[in-house]
Write a protein that holds these residues in place. Structure first.
Motif: not given
Length: 298
Positions: A264-280
């Motif tokens: 959160y609010h970090d330089a490492d808040d990058t796209p590969e961190k997200l959980c896309y199946p659950e997000f969808a």
């Protein structure tokens, strides 16, 4: 109810991933001190909405002489046209972060919800709004994009029945102990970060319960709700607060941000961190719930 224009979960996952990668990967950190990046994000949203068939309103204002804008796309209602369901997400980031989850995830869902609504004929009018300047130093100031927008809607007397704020919604975990809370809240909610949360103040509780009931009727994705005091850390920390202050019912949809997401609010808040199946899965359920409200009223 089928998703608008035949959206499948697999296609939705791919689209959400593409939006987040464009915003947080290609464009990256975006705020008024990175004008080109902020404008690139705004143009991306405008182009996506234009491709979906929406006429996009650019609601401009200036900050220290610098131009910025809220963006709005509208799906006109039928029998309840004057009643408004507003869905919003901020597209700026905090300084120093590419903002994949905060709030590339919210914008990605906003774009896919509008895409699915383009295939519906809702009874209520549904507004989709991308807000600028949610992050510091504008948060809680009159220059926060949602504050500017909410002030104008109240001045016009717009009949907003519910504002739904999409804020940091893309990270999930089944690990024990992956979910944190403010003091005492953990006594009533699970310790796994596998759910989406609906958060409201007490005045918005009835609308939140209506949305929650519609979500649970349409999706088996885990959902937790709370109506509580705005002073609880995190509860009012997004654009829904601007609408609370103008007397409108508003709910934040969130994965709980810093209570579970270490970047959160970090330089490492990058796209590969997200959980896309659950997000969808969550986004599909949210669409179905919002479509129910837009059809039946709030």
């Amino acid at each position: 109810m089928a998703a608008g224009r035949g959206t499948t979960e697999e296609t939705l996952e791919s689209r959400l991933r593409g939006h987040v990668h464009r915003l947080a990967g290609d464009i990256g950190e975006r705020h008024v001190w990175r004008r080109e990046a902020l404008q690139a994000a705004a143009s991306y949203i405008e182009n996506e909405w234009g491709a979906q068939g929406y006429a996009v309103a650019r609601i401009a204002y200036t900050v220290a002489g610098l131009p910025c804008a809220n963006l709005e796309a509208v799906r006109r209602g039928g029998a309840r046209e004057r009643e408004i369901l507003l869905v919003g997400a901020h597209y700026d980031t905090v300084a120093g972060s590419p903002g994949a989850n905060d709030n590339g995830s919210g914008v990605a869902a906003l774009l896919e919800l509008s895409r699915m609504f383009a295939g519906l004929d809702p009874a209520m009018t549904v507004r989709f709004v991308a807000f600028v300047n949610e992050e510091a130093p504008f948060f809680r100031s009159r220059l926060q994009g949602s504050a500017v927008y909410a002030e104008e809607t109240r001045r016009r007397g717009d009949d907003i029945r519910l504002m739904v704020c999409l804020e940091t919604i893309g990270w999930y975990s089944e690990a024990l102990g992956s979910q944190g809370y403010p003091p005492l809240f953990g006594l009533f909610h699970p310790d796994r970060a596998n759910f989406i949360g609906l958060v409201s103040n007490f005045r918005s509780r009835a609308a939140m319960r209506r949305l929650a009931a519609a979500f649970r009727a349409q999706s088996d994705f885990p959902l937790e709700t709370t109506a509580t005091f705005a002073f609880v850390p995190g509860v009012s920390w997004s654009d829904h607060r601007s609408f609370w202050r103008k007397g409108y019912p508003a709910v934040m949809v969130t994965d709980t941000a810093f209570y579970r997401y270490r970047y959160y609010h970090d330089a490492d808040d990058t796209p590969e961190k997200l959980c896309y199946p659950e997000f969808a899965r969550m986004t599909e359920g949210l669409f179905r719930a919002l479509a129910t409200l837009a059809r039946e009223g709030i």
